[in-house]
Design a protein around this motif. Sequence first.
Motif, mmCIF file in Angstrom:
data_model
loop_
_atom_site.group_PDB
_atom_site.id
_atom_site.type_symbol
_atom_site.label_atom_id
_atom_site.label_comp_id
_atom_site.label_asym_id
_atom_site.label_seq_id
_atom_site.Cartn_x
_atom_site.Cartn_y
_atom_site.Cartn_z
ATOM 1 N N LEU A 89 0.832 -1.198 0.000
ATOM 2 C CA LEU A 89 0.000 0.000 0.000
ATOM 3 C C LEU A 89 0.869 1.250 0.000
ATOM 4 C CD1 LEU A 89 -2.571 -1.071 2.764
ATOM 5 C CD2 LEU A 89 -2.432 -1.819 0.379
ATOM 6 N N GLU A 90 0.578 2.168 -0.923
ATOM 7 C CA GLU A 90 1.370 3.396 -1.036
ATOM 8 C C GLU A 90 0.452 4.593 -1.274
ATOM 9 O OE1 GLU A 90 3.746 6.252 -0.880
ATOM 10 O OE2 GLU A 90 4.576 4.260 -0.487
ATOM 11 N N TYR A 95 5.409 7.806 -6.162
ATOM 12 C CA TYR A 95 6.235 6.738 -5.595
ATOM 13 C C TYR A 95 5.768 5.382 -6.123
ATOM 14 C CZ TYR A 95 7.728 10.174 -2.024
ATOM 15 O OH TYR A 95 8.228 11.266 -1.358
ATOM 16 N N ALA A 96 4.452 5.221 -6.204
ATOM 17 C CA ALA A 96 3.891 3.946 -6.667
ATOM 18 C C ALA A 96 4.322 3.649 -8.102
ATOM 19 C CB ALA A 96 2.374 3.971 -6.554
ATOM 20 N N LYS A 97 4.360 4.687 -8.949
ATOM 21 C CA LYS A 97 4.793 4.487 -10.338
ATOM 22 C C LYS A 97 6.234 3.976 -10.390
ATOM 23 C CE LYS A 97 1.820 8.040 -12.398
ATOM 24 N NZ LYS A 97 1.801 9.369 -13.091
ATOM 25 N N VAL A 114 0.615 -3.367 -6.242
ATOM 26 C CA VAL A 114 0.740 -2.068 -5.587
ATOM 27 C C VAL A 114 -0.637 -1.411 -5.567
ATOM 28 C CG1 VAL A 114 1.860 0.189 -5.614
ATOM 29 C CG2 VAL A 114 3.119 -1.846 -6.411
ATOM 30 N N ILE A 115 -1.109 -1.084 -4.372
ATOM 31 C CA ILE A 115 -2.414 -0.462 -4.196
ATOM 32 C C ILE A 115 -2.195 0.987 -3.768
ATOM 33 C CG2 ILE A 115 -4.589 -0.527 -2.924
ATOM 34 C CD1 ILE A 115 -4.107 -3.554 -2.553
ATOM 35 N N GLU A 121 -7.921 3.784 3.982
ATOM 36 C CA GLU A 121 -9.049 3.664 3.065
ATOM 37 C C GLU A 121 -8.949 2.393 2.220
ATOM 38 O OE1 GLU A 121 -9.147 7.249 0.786
ATOM 39 O OE2 GLU A 121 -9.611 8.525 2.522
ATOM 40 N N THR A 122 -7.736 1.929 1.959
ATOM 41 C CA THR A 122 -7.579 0.729 1.124
ATOM 42 C C THR A 122 -7.584 -0.560 1.949
ATOM 43 O OG1 THR A 122 -5.158 0.986 1.173
ATOM 44 C CG2 THR A 122 -6.335 1.968 -0.685
ATOM 45 N N LEU A 123 -7.208 -0.486 3.213
ATOM 46 C CA LEU A 123 -7.223 -1.691 4.056
ATOM 47 C C LEU A 123 -8.617 -2.310 4.156
ATOM 48 C CD1 LEU A 123 -4.753 -0.509 6.820
ATOM 49 C CD2 LEU A 123 -4.448 -2.550 5.396
#
Length: 221
Positions: A89-90, A95-97, A114-115, A121-123
């Motif tokens: 999770l990022e 940074y994720a890219k 990679v989420i 919010e993503t958990l």
Amino acid sequence: MMLNNVWKDVDEYFIDKLIPSDVTLEGVLQANKEAGIPEIDVSPTQGKLLYLLAKIKGAKNILEIGTLGGYSSIWLARALPETGKVYTLEIEPEYAKVAIKNIQNAGCTSKVEVIVGKALETLPTLKEKGTFFDLIFIDADKPNNPHYLKWALELANNGALIISDNVVRNGEVIDERSEDDRVQGVRKFMDILETEPRIESTAIQTVGNKGYDGFVISIVK
């Protein structure tokens, strides 16, 4: 010789003896630096520790909270069987890219998802999908550590390992009056561990390339 120089030199000695030169991982760190990502990745010895813990655990599903450029994600992915998966999770899209490209260059695309978004919010979406984990690595913003721990317990399989980085804060963790919200986040995290019946934990102080810090390792009952 200054003590912190000794720490670094000993780390380099261990790296030379125990962790073969890896062009791919070295390239990840260089790509992160060129992209302006903060140089706060785990050290090579710490990355190898994550890899070994995942191997020892026989982990198949791993959750990482805090990707940066994917350096630790790759260490964890390399420990997995062919059908294993790291969900990392990022919050920062840029940074994720970089992480996605690094993961691709490392040949780990099939093992890492990679989420992007705020972890809190993503958990919940992982729980909605019924995704649970054998190992969880918490290495994100420290003020939210108490919340990440609560979610880790929600998403952990029985017997899962939970590893939490940067808990010593150069010794500041013992300062109850600290005005640093990162320190207070770690202290609240420790308060939960003290009373939470579902988990057993210990903390290890470390020195080396990352200075004076440490981590908590826990097992879910």
